[in-house]
Design a protein around this motif. Structure first.
Motif, short mmCIF file in Angstrom:
data_model
loop_
_atom_site.label_atom_id
_atom_site.label_comp_id
_atom_site.label_asym_id
_atom_site.label_seq_id
_atom_site.Cartn_x
_atom_site.Cartn_y
_atom_site.Cartn_z
N GLY A 40 0.81 -1.21 0.00
CA GLY A 40 0.00 0.00 0.00
C GLY A 40 0.85 1.26 0.00
O GLY A 40 0.53 2.23 -0.70
N ALA A 41 1.93 1.27 0.79
CA ALA A 41 2.81 2.44 0.83
C ALA A 41 3.50 2.66 -0.51
O ALA A 41 3.67 3.80 -0.96
CB ALA A 41 3.84 2.27 1.94
N THR A 42 3.88 1.56 -1.16
CA THR A 42 4.51 1.67 -2.48
C THR A 42 3.56 2.29 -3.49
O THR A 42 3.94 3.18 -4.27
CB THR A 42 4.98 0.29 -2.96
N VAL A 43 2.32 1.82 -3.48
CA VAL A 43 1.32 2.37 -4.40
C VAL A 43 1.06 3.84 -4.10
O VAL A 43 0.95 4.67 -5.01
CB VAL A 43 0.00 1.56 -4.30
N ALA A 44 0.97 4.17 -2.82
CA ALA A 44 0.71 5.56 -2.43
C ALA A 44 1.86 6.49 -2.83
O ALA A 44 1.63 7.59 -3.35
CB ALA A 44 0.45 5.64 -0.93
N ILE A 45 3.09 6.05 -2.60
CA ILE A 45 4.25 6.87 -2.97
C ILE A 45 4.31 7.05 -4.48
O ILE A 45 4.61 8.15 -4.98
CB ILE A 45 5.55 6.22 -2.44
#
Length: 213
Positions: free
Chosen positions: A43-48
């Motif tokens: 999720g953090a990768t997608v958000a970044i």
């Protein structure tokens, strides 16, 4: 750019708190830790990616010069990218809520008073509000008005921070642990415990504790 980056940092912090809460609920199970940690990383990768992608960095200078105050408007393409970040938050919240309810049902804590029921109740309140906020964020990112896109970003930060603080502080509420005189019956032998040493929580789980008025 600052508001979007701050939202990613804020949501990752909240996700870490929920991970610790769920990890402890499952007796520090390694599988649960790996599952939640992997979900946060994805999720953090997608958000970044949605925040730092090339399309999000190309704001119109002309539109900024003609507006007063802090310009939070984003393009339609940027709104589509940010939807993936909202969806990641919603997916993680759903996973945490399902795991919490599942654990409570397995331990029969959903139908009796106690810590599990409290965690399910607070988790349901948090999840319900965040679902509404996340759906609102997704809808606003699809609106044709550029100034309306991203308008729920600050609202999400405030509500999520407040709710996650509440569900953690509510567990540590001193009112849920009462010091009383009690008698504990063990094998027919009655042991009297003074108030200063009797720290059993008053709940239905302790059927052998007799409270002395």
């Amino acid at each position: 750019m600052f508001h979007q980056s701050y939202t990613v940092f804020n949501q990752c912090t909240i996700a870490a708190i929920l991970l610790i809460r769920t990890y402890a609920l499952y007796d520090r199970g390694r599988r649960i830790l790996i599952l939640l940690a992997a979900t946060i990383v994805v999720g953090a990768t997608v958000a970044i990616w949605s925040v730092t992608s090339e399309g999000n960095l190309s704001n119109s200078t002309e539109s900024i010069l003609h507006r007063h105050g802090c310009d939070l408007s984003i393009s339609y393409q940027q709104g589509l990218r940010l939807i993936s970040a909202w969806a990641s938050v919603l997916t993680f919240d759903t996973l945490v809520f399902v795991l919490t309810v599942s654990r409570a049902i397995q331990s029969n804590g959903l139908w009796r008073g106690g810590l599990l029921r409290l965690m399910v109740r607070d988790g349901a309140a948090y999840y319900g509000v965040m679902v509404i906020v996340n759906i609102a964020g997704i809808i606003t990112n699809l609106t044709p008005v550029s100034t309306a896109r991203g308008m729920c970003t600050s609202l999400t930060n405030v509500i999520s921070s407040t709710l996650v603080s509440r569900i953690m502080l509510n567990i540590r509420d001193p009112k849920r642990r009462v010091l009383v005189d009690c008698r504990i019956s063990l094998g027919g032998i009655t042991l009297e415990t003074p108030a200063s040493e009797c720290t059993h929580p008053v709940s239905e789980e302790f059927d052998d504790v007799m409270i002395i008025a």
